[in-house]
Every structure is written in structure tokens, then in C-alpha cells.
Scaffold this motif. Structure first.
Motif, PDB file in Angstrom:
ATOM      1  N   UNK B 436       0.836  -1.209   0.000  1.00 48.04           N
ATOM      2  CA  UNK B 436       0.000   0.000   0.000  1.00 48.04           C
ATOM      3  C   UNK B 436       0.867   1.254   0.000  1.00 48.04           C
ATOM      4  N   UNK B 437       1.995   1.188   0.709  1.00 44.75           N
ATOM      5  CA  UNK B 437       2.911   2.334   0.662  1.00 44.75           C
ATOM      6  C   UNK B 437       3.373   2.577  -0.758  1.00 44.75           C
ATOM      7  N   UNK B 438       3.739   1.479  -1.395  1.00 44.04           N
ATOM      8  CA  UNK B 438       4.276   1.613  -2.745  1.00 44.04           C
ATOM      9  C   UNK B 438       3.228   2.203  -3.673  1.00 44.04           C
ATOM     10  N   UNK B 439       1.995   1.741  -3.521  1.00 41.01           N
ATOM     11  CA  UNK B 439       0.988   2.285  -4.431  1.00 41.01           C
ATOM     12  C   UNK B 439       0.739   3.761  -4.131  1.00 41.01           C
ATOM     13  N   UNK B 445       4.376   9.824  -7.617  1.00 39.30           N
ATOM     14  CA  UNK B 445       5.192   9.898  -8.824  1.00 39.30           C
ATOM     15  C   UNK B 445       5.498   8.467  -9.242  1.00 39.30           C
ATOM     16  N   UNK B 446       5.447   8.175 -10.524  1.00 33.21           N
ATOM     17  CA  UNK B 446       5.739   6.805 -10.949  1.00 33.21           C
ATOM     18  C   UNK B 446       7.110   6.363 -10.455  1.00 33.21           C
ATOM     19  N   UNK B 447       7.205   5.089 -10.152  1.00 32.77           N
ATOM     20  CA  UNK B 447       8.447   4.585  -9.597  1.00 32.77           C
ATOM     21  C   UNK B 447       9.553   4.633 -10.634  1.00 32.77           C
ATOM     22  N   UNK B 448      10.739   4.862 -10.160  1.00 37.03           N
ATOM     23  CA  UNK B 448      11.881   4.681 -11.046  1.00 37.03           C
ATOM     24  C   UNK B 448      12.292   3.213 -10.987  1.00 37.03           C
ATOM     25  N   UNK B 623      15.600  -5.932 -16.479  1.00 45.92           N
ATOM     26  CA  UNK B 623      15.502  -6.870 -17.598  1.00 45.92           C
ATOM     27  C   UNK B 623      14.497  -6.420 -18.652  1.00 45.92           C
ATOM     28  N   UNK B 624      13.810  -5.336 -18.395  1.00 47.86           N
ATOM     29  CA  UNK B 624      12.888  -4.817 -19.392  1.00 47.86           C
ATOM     30  C   UNK B 624      13.670  -4.330 -20.606  1.00 47.86           C
ATOM     31  N   UNK B 625      12.986  -4.239 -21.732  1.00 47.58           N
ATOM     32  CA  UNK B 625      13.628  -3.642 -22.897  1.00 47.58           C
ATOM     33  C   UNK B 625      12.753  -2.504 -23.406  1.00 47.58           C
ATOM     34  N   UNK B 626      13.387  -1.620 -24.116  1.00 45.77           N
ATOM     35  CA  UNK B 626      12.654  -0.480 -24.642  1.00 45.77           C
ATOM     36  C   UNK B 626      13.368   0.014 -25.879  1.00 45.77           C
ATOM     37  N   UNK B 627      12.607   0.457 -26.836  1.00 43.00           N
ATOM     38  CA  UNK B 627      13.210   0.926 -28.080  1.00 43.00           C
ATOM     39  C   UNK B 627      13.121   2.434 -28.221  1.00 43.00           C
ATOM     40  N   UNK B 628      12.050   3.011 -27.730  1.00 44.71           N
ATOM     41  CA  UNK B 628      11.899   4.451 -27.895  1.00 44.71           C
ATOM     42  C   UNK B 628      11.648   5.090 -26.538  1.00 44.71           C
ATOM     43  N   UNK B 629      11.491   6.357 -26.548  1.00 52.82           N
ATOM     44  CA  UNK B 629      11.287   7.076 -25.291  1.00 52.82           C
ATOM     45  C   UNK B 629       9.820   7.353 -25.049  1.00 52.82           C
ATOM     46  N   UNK B 630       8.968   6.762 -25.827  1.00 51.48           N
ATOM     47  CA  UNK B 630       7.573   7.161 -25.779  1.00 51.48           C
ATOM     48  C   UNK B 630       6.713   6.143 -25.040  1.00 51.48           C
ATOM     49  N   UNK B 631       7.012   4.880 -25.236  1.00 57.15           N
ATOM     50  CA  UNK B 631       6.162   3.847 -24.639  1.00 57.15           C
ATOM     51  C   UNK B 631       6.138   3.965 -23.125  1.00 57.15           C
ATOM     52  N   UNK B 632       7.280   4.177 -22.551  1.00 58.69           N
ATOM     53  CA  UNK B 632       7.306   4.281 -21.103  1.00 58.69           C
ATOM     54  C   UNK B 632       8.158   5.485 -20.742  1.00 58.69           C
ATOM     55  N   UNK B 633       7.549   6.414 -20.106  1.00 52.50           N
ATOM     56  CA  UNK B 633       8.243   7.651 -19.794  1.00 52.50           C
ATOM     57  C   UNK B 633       7.477   8.332 -18.678  1.00 52.50           C
ATOM     58  N   UNK B 634       7.871   9.522 -18.367  1.00 47.77           N
ATOM     59  CA  UNK B 634       7.184  10.256 -17.332  1.00 47.77           C
ATOM     60  C   UNK B 634       7.041  11.691 -17.803  1.00 47.77           C
TER      61      UNK B 634
END
Lengths: 413, 706
Positions: B436-439, B445-448, B623-634
Motif C-alpha cells: 500500500x505504501x508503494x501504491x 510519482x511513478x516509480x523509477x 531486464x525490461x527492454x525499450x526501443x523508444x522514449x515514448x512507450x514508457x516515460x514520465x
């Protein structure tokens, strides 16, 4: 004369103080100034063109020295020199036509040649050919002798006295023609935006996403023109720190009803992958196809290249510079005040001048321009149409005569 | 026939493994090519206790008896002594680490499932053959007793499914259980009988498996078997009883299987691929089975029950820890649901950027006073956590390290003040509390990635707590765990990174840095202290202008600096010798996820042939992968773009929100492609970006198993 000189001095001062913003404004004002220089120049009966050229060159030299980075000034000076040459040549040609083909004397041309020892006959021939007649298959087929002979009134015979009256009319005609041509040039500079933006619809498709950085009037007109033609597209505007002209552009575009998103300059790389085309303005286009543009655009160009996004430069033809750049980042750059980046005195509390031997430990770099090599540019849109970077040298040959590339050297020698 | 096929099936993965392992030659592992040795060494790395003495000879016999002689077993990196020590948890009853821990033998009941879980999680980098080898010690127990039968069973088992690797955990579970029985039962004959029966069962199971080829079934059955074994103490009477219950249970399992076959298969696939998802579905089944057995068997000693919970919880957590699909904010239903739960009432920003609909775009600022006033009316959120959350929200704490550290310290406070409510279990209650703290923090602010990894670590530590620890003991353990994480993963790691990176700075260098990264600052200051003569170009960007803070610190320390903004990067890059950058996260395809603008800097540096060093602690690897800066960002507050501090004349966008066509985009991060990165400096050394997945694989598990 004195009033011209004050005008010149005023303008030089303005240029030195960087009061004139933008190459279009400086180009236009230069042209107007030189027009008044030409109109006030008293012409002798002979040597008119040379005198005019010298006068314009003398003023132009001052102007260029006042702001060597504002290449548009030099461009206009060269353009006007070229105009004078051209007018002179056409008047000569018409005079020759008016006389007879066998009459081979031409004072102006002759004196000019003596006046310009560096000028080669071949250059004159080329210039004459390019101005007098378009290259056609016929001239090619008929061979060199004819084409060479026509503009080559080489040896000067004795002048007949009967020509004096005609020559005086010609002198007025020359000045008149030059002023007419300069007016045309000013007209061209003023209307270059319309001519460029006419091409917008052909380059922007529906739902296109366009990125630009900072503000350029040409870009604004270009985008607005496409918008007026009922093209709907989106624009990302990088704000262009430290001047933040992107904000101004955003405001203008929004007022026209364009979908606009302002991003920070640092987000260019993040967004470029979703962009279909980059359209930027330029400060100057160099002879090798390289571009001098507001700072930050090289970054955009590199990002565009990475993502294979077309990088389009829109610029009026007055920005075409016949010089080849050498170390343009340093030599053709302007450094603005550090106060754009750091407030005055912001760091004075932590500067200790006693230890560092007098040299400040903190430098602030605030360049005004970037140089974009020609390989990063996909297309130039000028008022004469779209051109690839490799074709720029040819455009320059159209607008300038090779003798004027170096304006300053003449008085020195 | 079967025997002949055995080596092949077992060897195949091993052969595949050779290439897999030669890349990293472990300094400590000096196993030769003899598999028996390997297994023995594996088992004997810290073998002292009697529990081992029964199993390690078995393994020898087993491997020798089967004449299983693949020429090369690559050195086992995982089994370096340090790592064994690290795995302070029950790993099968035959595992020496238990004796190292000195825990009571009563825990054996859970060893089976626990082992399988460890095998899947910790050993996932090591492919199936390792698991096979690991399963041998258990199976060898039978073999010793029953000759080749057991071997055949095993072989069949191996052959039965094409997905041998998948079934292996099941096998180990079972065998572990069997072995446990073996050890604890008194009479050899009774044991033998029982084993044959279990073997028979197993064979039946295998037959069924072969017929259906459902990989999932195995685990289920094993779970059942295991439960049986657990419930029985000693003797044949109990065994009789179990057979009946077993039958019942199997019926139940059949029903379950029918209903959940599809889901289980999915889960299996996930298990074999995702590194963290080990055995989650099967465990959940097992759990049900356990419940069933609890109902039937009635009274059970509470110790065993608690053990089961302990063993089960981590799996649930791990299941949660699979990089869960991030909340997509273009999904209206889910956003609505989340809003109802939320503590922080965020208002949707006006003029949202269409391209980033999937990310939260909220108004910034207005809710802060309200939240601050709520500080004294907290019901379920610890004040320190609340404070940190508000600090995230207001932006007083930024930066991956600082945010992670503050969060952990807040959790530490919360743990100190925690007391288990009556009728609740510490492990479960604390886990849900942390959840609950984490949520709440996510709402702020979204977690880093760094925070995500730290939370994963903490939750795992909570879940791994022993049931019979007293509350104060458990708390002190968690606190020391948190302290150790901060110390090892952040502070010491930074020191090592600094030591590595400083070697790359030479006299006369011009270093370019961007933004404000604490590690980079430490590197520069350290190099300066060493007397190196170099110049620093500090590049900054709007709207945060973090570079100014760093510039001030550096100038104060007497470094000679050049300050500029990111647009001038092409100009300053000419003189730069080396670019040193920090990172918020490094993803396993080598992409560097960092403050926005990093990609631009790296790109320009690449274009000018300037090397780019990324300094990043290994706990920020993901271990996540990402190709662009748009799918996951803040996205940050768009208002800071419209007003430029110190420049009153730049106010063209003063009322930007009134124009519906105008959006301002304040991105926080961007993704730098790995080909712009010359080198990544971590506490594990200086590696190319292609080695990121290796570090994630080899060291990533450390975060959960210290």
C-alpha cells in the motif's frame, strides 16, 4: 554624397551592435542602402560600371566588416555587384546590337578589363554567355568560335566622336537599369516567403508530423500556407533555448489553428522517431550545401539522420552565400551574452579569483549558430524551387559573378 | 534403451550450455570436466552436516552408476562459495546451505517446493542441465535403494516431455520430498516400500504426462505427492491414509487441471522464459492442494503450516514481481478504478499530449496543500512514507539514487514503527502494508527502476522471513537488510564506480557532463582530489537546469568549468575528450534510460567520435527492454515550459492552456540507443552495453538472494 555616408554609417553601427535581427531584414536594408548609394553616385561619361562597382564595393566592404557573420549583407553586396556587371553587359550587348556586329569597340568593357587584371577572358566569356543567351543545343553545335566571338569584343579601336551623345544616354540608362534591378531584388527578398510557401502543399501531406526548432519566419509562412490549403498536420516545436523563439512560433501557429506541441530542446531525440519531417529555417546556406542555422539545429539534423527523417531547410535565395565555409562553428559564429544562461552575479559568490591566477574558472559559452554539414540536409526549399545540397553551387553561379566572391581584397591590393 | 537415451537428453542442454558459460570464467569455480566431481563439488561447497552426508555420496553413486559422462560440464558459476552463502534459504533438504544456516530439521517439509523455486529463480541463467544435475542427488536416493528402476523412472521422466527443462523443477520437488522421507524415516524397509509406491505413482503420473504432454501437470502432481510426504511423519499406517487422500486429491487435481489447463500452460511458458516468474502457477495449485490437505488431514502441527506459508509467499511475490504491465492511462476503466483507490486526487491536465495518452498527465501543484494538511489524519500510511511521497510529488527529492534511498529509509522507519496487528501474520501483513505504501508512492510519482528494484528486494526479504522469528527479530533483520541494500548497492557501489571511472580521466582532458548526476559529481571531485588537471563542460537543459547546481559545486571546489546549454552541444563537442553521463536505468537491450537530453548528448558525441561513458549502479539495471522514449516515460509539469525563470520577456505562452490546439510536453526521460554508448561503468566493472543482459542475469538475482 554626405547623406549617403551618414546612412551608411548608421547602418554599419546598427550591424555592429547587432540591432538588425534576421537575415531577411538585413538583406533588405542592405539592398535599400546600396540602392541609395547607386542613385547618389555621380557617374562620369566613361567607366561608369567601374565607378559604380567601386562605390558599391567600398560601402559593401564596410557593411561586411561591421558584421561578418551576417552573411546576408555580403550576399546582397555581391548580388548588386553582379547586377551592375550584368546591366553593363546587357547595355553593351544592346549597344553592340544597335551599332553593328563589326563595331568592336567597347570602352566600358575594355576599361573594366584593364581595371581587373585578375579577370580572365574565359570568366568574362562565361559570364557573358550565361547572361546573354541560355545554353542551347544550337550554340553547342555551332561550336565555340561563334559563341566566343560574340561577347568578345577584345581589341579596342579608336572611339568615334559620334558616339558621345549615345553614351550619355547610355550612362543614365545604366544607372536606371541598376536601380530597377535592385528594386527587383528587394521585391524578391520581400516576396521570397510567398514563393517558398507556395511549395508547401506539395511537400506536406495529411496528418504529417513536423518538427522544427526555434522560430523562422520562412518556416512559419511555410506551415501556415500548408494549413491554409486545408492540410491538417501536427507540429512539434523545440523551444530553442536560450532565446525561446519556439514559444513565439507556437503562439503564432496556434493562432492559425495548427495542432502545436512545444517540447524542450532536450526532448528532440525522444520525439524525432515520431516525426515525419523536420523543417527548419537557416541563417545562411554555404556554397558546399552546408547550412548555418540557429544553435541546436545540428542536433536535430543528427537525430533526423538517425531516424531517417527528411531534413528540409527553407530559405530565401538571399541566404545563398557563395563562400565555402572553413571551420564555420568558430569563424562564422556569433557569441551571445552569458546572461542568457546565467544571471549576472549568479556565480560571483563562488568564484575565487585569488587562486586561479586571474583566469576565470568558469566560462559560459552561448553561441548563436550551428553549422550543419550538407550530408545531413535532405532538401533545400528556396524561392526558386527545391534543390538538393549538391546543386547549391550552381545556384550560386546564377546569382553571383565569380569576381565578387571576395569583396574585401580589392582595396587592399 | 532408456539408459542410452538418458545421456543424450541430459547432455543436450549441457552442450548448449558450454557456449553459454565460457563467456564468464568464474574465478572461484575450478571444476574439471568430471560431472561427478562437479555435482559433488556443488553439493559439497559447504557440506558439513549429516543431511549432506546422506546426499552427496548418493550423487556420486548416481552419476557414476548411470555412467553419465558428458565430457564437459562447464564450470558452475552459481556455485561459488560466496553465492552459496548468499542463498541463505532452504534449498532442498540435501542442500548444505541449510546446515550452514543451522535451522531446525523440522523445516524439511517445505524443502521440496522451496527448492524448485530457488532452482527456477536463482538458476535460471543456468539452463536445464544444471537443474537436471541438481535433481540427481535426490533421485539417486531412490536409485541406491531400488537399483535401476529409479533411474528408468527418471529417464522416462526426462524423456517424457519435450520440455524437459520445464518438468525438471517438478522432478526435483518430488525427489526432494522423497529424499526427505528417506532421511527421516527410521526403518529402511518401510522406507523402501513407501518409495516404491511413490515411484509407482510417479510412473503413473509420467505415463499420464507422456500421454497428454501437458507440462503443467507434473508440478501439480508433484505438489500433491509432496504434500503427502510432508504430512506423513513416519510409518506405514500413515502412508495408507495418505494413499486414500492422494486419490482424492488427484481427483481434485484432475478437475483443476481441466479448468485451468490453458492458464497453466501460459504460466508455464512464462516460467520458462521470464526469469522471475518461476513456478508461480504451479505453486498456486499447490497451495490449493495444501488447503485441501489441511481440510482433510485436520490437525496439523502449526509449525509445518507456517512453513508452508513462508514457502508460498515468496512465490506470490515473485509473481507480482514479474515486470507487471504498467498502468496504461489510455485505458479508461482501469484509470477510473485506480482513481477510486487513490489517496492523491490528481486532476487530469488540460491539453494533454495525444501521443502520451498512455502516461499519467496530471495537473501539478494544486493537490499539494491539501495533502499536506492531511498529514495528521493519516490512517494507513506511515508518516515518513507520506512525507517522502509528498517530496516526490513536489519534486524536492529527485534523482534515482536519492529517491531510492529516501524511500528505503522511509520504509525503514515504517518497519521500526510496525507492530503486527492481532490475528495477523507479520509476513503477510507487512507485505501488504509495503504494497500500500508503494501504491501511494506511485500515485505521487511513478516509480523509477531503481525504486522498483529496491521494493522487489524488500518484499523478497519480508517474504523470506522465517515464521518462527519473533517480531522484533524479524524487524531488526529487515532493517539491517535495508541498511545493507543502501550501503552495498548505492554507497559502496558508487565508490567502486568512482574508482573505475577515475582511471579514465587523464591530465588535460576535457570532460563533458550533462545535468546533475551524483555519481558523476563524485567522479569529478575524486579526480580533482587526485590532482588531475582537467576541464569540465557542464551542459544543461531546460526546464530543470540541474547543471547549475552541479556547476556551483564544481566551481566551489576549484574545478575549471565551461557552462552551456544543450543546443550548443555541437559547438562544445569539438574540444571534448570524453562524455561522462549518469543514468536512471539501463535496460537489458543496452538502452540507457536517463534524463531527457542524454540521448542527444550521446548522439552528438557519437557523431563527433567522442567516447561516451555511462556511470550507473548495477541495481538500476533492469531486464525490461525499450526501443523508444515514448512507450514508457514520465511527464512533468507542462507549466514550467511556458515560463522561463529570469526572463520576463519570454511570456508568449502565458495562457497556453486556453488554446486547445496547444500542448506543452515536459518529458523526463529518454532512451539512448546502445550504439551511442561506448562503455558502462558499474560496480562490477566497465562493460560494453552488450553486456548489460549478462549483468542482469548474473547479478540481478543478488538483489533478492543476498
Amino acid at each position: 554624397m554626405p547623406d549617403v555616408q551618414t546612412l551608411v554609417n548608421d547602418f554599419v553601427l546598427k550591424l555592429k551592435r547587432r540591432k538588425i535581427e534576421g537575415s531577411q531584414a538585413s538583406a533588405k536594408q542592405t539592398a535599400e542602402l546600396l540602392r541609395s548609394v547607386v542613385s547618389h553616385q555621380r557617374l562620369p561619361y566613361i567607366n561608369q560600371a567601374t565607378v559604380l562597382l567601386d562605390a558599391v564595393r567600398a560601402v559593401g566592404e564596410q557593411l561586411i566588416a561591421a558584421n561578418p557573420v551576417e552573411l546576408a549583407v555580403g550576399n546582397i553586396v555581391r548580388r548588386i555587384l553582379h547586377i551592375i556587371r550584368e546591366e553593363d553587359l546587357t547595355s553593351t550587348a544592346s549597344a553592340m546590337e544597335g551599332l553593328s556586329l563589326s563595331a568592336n569597340s567597347d570602352d566600358d568593357d575594355n576599361f573594366e578589363r584593364e581595371d581587373h587584371p585578375a579577370l580572365s577572358a574565359a570568366a568574362v566569356a562565361a559570364a557573358a554567355r550565361s547572361t546573354l543567351r541560355a545554353p542551347s543545343l544550337q550554340t553547342l553545335l555551332e561550336g565555340i568560335p561563334e559563341s566566343a566571338s560574340a561577347p568578345h569584343p577584345s581589341s579596342s579601336g579608336g572611339d568615334s566622336e559620334g558616339k558621345t551623345a549615345e553614351r550619355s544616354s547610355r550612362s543614365k540608362k545604366l544607372k536606371h537599369d541598376v536601380i530597377e534591378a535592385i528594386n527587383e531584388l528587394i521585391q524578391d527578398i520581400e516576396t521570397c516567403h510567398e514563393q517558398i510557401s507556395e511549395q508547401a502543399v506539395g511537400l506536406i501531406h495529411q496528418n504529417e508530423v513536423i518538427l522544427t526548432l526555434g522560430r523562422s519566419r520562412t518556416v512559419k509562412e511555410f506551415l501556415c500556407a500548408a494549413n491554409e490549403k486545408k492540410r491538417s498536420f501536427r507540429v512539434f516545436i523545440a523551444e530553442g533555448a536560450p532565446r525561446y523563439l519556439g514559444h513565439v512560433l507556437a503562439k503564432e501557429l496556434v493562432a492559425k489553428g495548427l495542432q502545436t506541441t512545444v517540447i524542450t530542446d532536450s526532448a528532440v531525440f525522444a520525439m524525432i522517431s515520431r516525426v515525419n519531417m523536420v523543417i527548419v529555417g537557416a541563417h545562411a546556406i554555404m556554397a558546399n550545401g552546408g547550412v548555418i542555422a540557429p544553435v541546436g539545429i545540428n542536433m536535430v539534423a543528427l537525430a533526423a539522420q538517425r531516424h531517417a527523417v527528411p531534413f528540409v531547410v527553407v530559405a530565401g535565395s538571399h541566404k545563398l552565400c557563395p563562400l565555402y565555409p572553413h571551420n564555420p562553428e568558430v569563424l562564422l559564429n556569433d557569441f551571445k551574452s552569458p546572461s542568457d544562461l546565467l544571471d549576472f552575479g549568479e556565480f560571483s559568490d563562488c568564484m575565487d579569483f585569488s587562486t586561479s591566477g586571474g583566469s576565470p574558472r568558469l566560462h559560459v559559452v552561448n553561441p548563436a549558430f550551428d553549422f550543419i554539414p550538407s550530408k545531413l540536409v535532405s532538401l533545400f526549399i528556396t524561392d526558386t524551387g527545391g534543390h538538393s545540397p549538391s546543386y547549391i553551387y550552381r545556384l550560386i553561379a546564377d546569382y553571383y559573378s565569380a569576381d565578387d566572391f571576395v569583396v574585401q581584397r580589392r582595396p587592399a591590393s | 534403451m532408456d539408459l542410452r537415451r538418458l545421456p543424450r537428453t541430459v547432455i543436450d542442454p549441457k552442450v548448449r550450455q558450454v557456449g553459454f558459460f565460457t563467456s564468464g570464467d568464474p574465478p572461484s569455480a575450478r571444476f574439471n570436466s568430471n560431472p561427478a566431481d562437479t555435482t559433488a563439488a556443488t553439493a559439497a561447497t559447504s557440506a558439513t552436516a549429516a543431511a549432506i552426508s546422506s546426499s552427496s555420496p548418493n550423487s556420486d553413486i548416481n552419476l557414476a552408476g548411470n555412467s553419465l559422462s558428458p565430457v564437459m560440464i562447464p564450470p558452475l558459476r552459481r556455485m561459488s562459495p560466496r553465492r552459496c552463502d548468499d542463498m541463505q534459504m532452504p534449498i532442498g533438504s540435501y542442500n548444505p546451505s541449510e546446515s550452514v544456516l543451522g535451522t531446525s530439521p523440522s523445516r524439511r517439509g517445505i524443502n521440496g517446493p522451496d527448492f524448485s523455486e530457488v532452482a527456477t529463480s536463482a538458476w535460471l541463467g543456468i539452463s536445464g542441465s544444471m537443474k537436471a544435475a541438481a535433481s540427481f542427488p535426490g533421485s539417486s536416493g531412490e536409485m541406491m535403494m531400488a537399483g535401476k528402476n529409479g533411474g528408468n523412472a527418471l529417464v522416462k521422466n526426462m524423456d517424457s516431455t519435450a520440455l524437459a527443462v520445464k518438468t525438471l523443477p517438478g522432478v526435483t520437488e518430488k525427489d526432494g520430498g522423497t529424499l526427505t522421507d528417506m532421511k527421516n524415516d527410521g526403518a529402511g524397509t518401510v522406507r523402501h516400500q513407501k518409495q516404491t509406491t511413490t515411484r509407482a505413482e510417479r510412473r503413473a503420473i509420467q505415463e499420464a504426462q507422456r500421454a497428454s504432454k501437458a507440462a503443467a501437470m507434473m508440478d501439480e502432481k508433484d505438489g500433491g505427492t509432496l504434500t503427502d510426504i510432508k504430512n506423513e511423519g513416519a510409518g506405514t499406517v500413515r502412508h495408507q491414509k495418505q494413499t486414500t487422500t492422494k486419490a482424492e486429491r488427484r481427483a481434485i487435481q484432475e478437475a483443476q487441471r481441466a479448468s485451468k489447463a490453458v492458464a497453466m500452460m501460459d504460466g508455464k511458458g512464462g516460467k520458462s522464459i521470464a526469469s522471475t516468474g518461476g513456478g508461480a502457477p504451479s505453486i498456486s495449485n499447490q497451495e490449493k492442494v495444501l488447503k485441501q490437505s489441511q481440510k482433510k488431514d485436520g490437525p496439523q502441527d502449526t509449525g509445518a503450516a507456517s512453513e508452508k506459508k513462508v514457502s508460498r509467499n515468496p512465490d506470490k511475490d515473485r509473481k507480482k514481481d514479474i515486470p507487471q504491465p504498467r498502468m496504461q492511462f489510455d485505458d479508461k476503466n482501469r484509470v477510473e478504478k485506480a482513481k477510486r483507490r487513490a489517496v492523491v486526487n490528481q486532476f487530469e491536465a488540460r491539453n494533454r499530449v495525444e501521443l502520451f495518452r498512455h502516461l499519467p498527465q496530471y495537473e501539478h501543484g494544486p493537490q499539494l496543500p491539501y495533502l499536506e494538511s492531511k498529514f495528521f489524519h493519516l490512517d494507513h500510511i506511515h508518516p515518513s512514507v507520506y512525507k517522502v511521497g509528498l517530496q516526490y510529488l513536489s519534486g524536492t527529492i529527485t534523482g534515482g539514487n536519492a529517491r531510492c534511498q529516501e524511500m528505503l529509509l522511509a520504509f525503514r522507519e515504517a518497519i521500526i514503527d510496525y507492530s503486527t496487528p492481532p490475528e495477523k501474520v507479520l509476513v503477510r501483513d507487512l507485505t501488504s502494508k509495503i504494497g500500500s505504501y508503494v501504491s501511494f508512492l506511485i500515485e505521487c510519482r511513478p516509480l523509477s527502476v531503481s525504486m522498483g528494484n529496491a521494493i522487489r528486494f524488500l518484499k523478497n526479504r519480508v517474504a523470506k522471513l522465517h515464521r518462527n522469528l519473533s517480531e522484533s527479530e524479524a524487524k531488526s533483520r529487515l532493517i539491517s537488510d535495508v541498511d545493507r541494500f543502501i550501503n552495498e548497492k548505492i554507497i559502496v557501489a558508487d565508490q567502486i564506480i568512482v574508482q573505475h571511472a577515475v582511471t579514465k580521466i587523464r591530465d588535460g582532458d576535457v570532460l563533458l557532463i550533462y545535468g546533475y548526476s551524483t555519481v558523476v559529481e563524485m567522479i569529478l571531485l575524486h579526480a580533482h582530489e587526485q590532482g588531475k588537471q582537467f576541464r569540465v563542460v557542464v551542459v544543461d537543459s531546460r526546464p530543470k537546469l540541474e547543471g547549475k547546481i552541479l556547476l556551483r559545486k564544481l566551481v566551489m571546489k576549484g574545478l575549471s568549468c565551461t557552462y552551456t546549454h544543450i543546443n550548443a552541444i555541437s559547438y562544445v563537442m569539438h574540444e571534448v575528450k570524453c562524455v561522462v553521463l549518469g543514468a536512471s536505468a539501463i535496460l537489458s537491450n543496452g538502452t540507457v534510460f536517463s534524463r531527457v537530453g542524454t540521448a542527444c548528448i550521446a548522439m552528438v558525441a557519437h557523431a563527433f567520435r567522442v567516447p561516451v561513458l555511462i556511470c550507473c549502479e548495477a541495481y538500476k539495471f533492469h531486464e525490461r527492454v525499450q526501443l523508444d522514449s515514448i512507450c514508457s516515460n514520465e511527464l512533468g509539469n507542462p507549466d514550467v515550459i511556458s515560463n522561463v525563470p529570469g526572463k520576463e520577456d519570454v511570456n508568449h505562452l502565458a495562457n497556453w492552456a486556453d488554446h486547445k490546439n496547444l500542448q506543452l510536453l515536459n518529458l523526463f526521460y529518454d532512451a539512448t540507443p546502445s550504439d551511442y554508448v561506448s562503455m558502462i561503468v558499474t560496480e562490477h566493472g566497465m562493460v560494453p552495453p552488450t553486456s548489460v543482459p549478462v549483468i542482469v542475469r548474473e547479478y540481478g538475482k543478488d538483489q533478492f538472494i543476498f
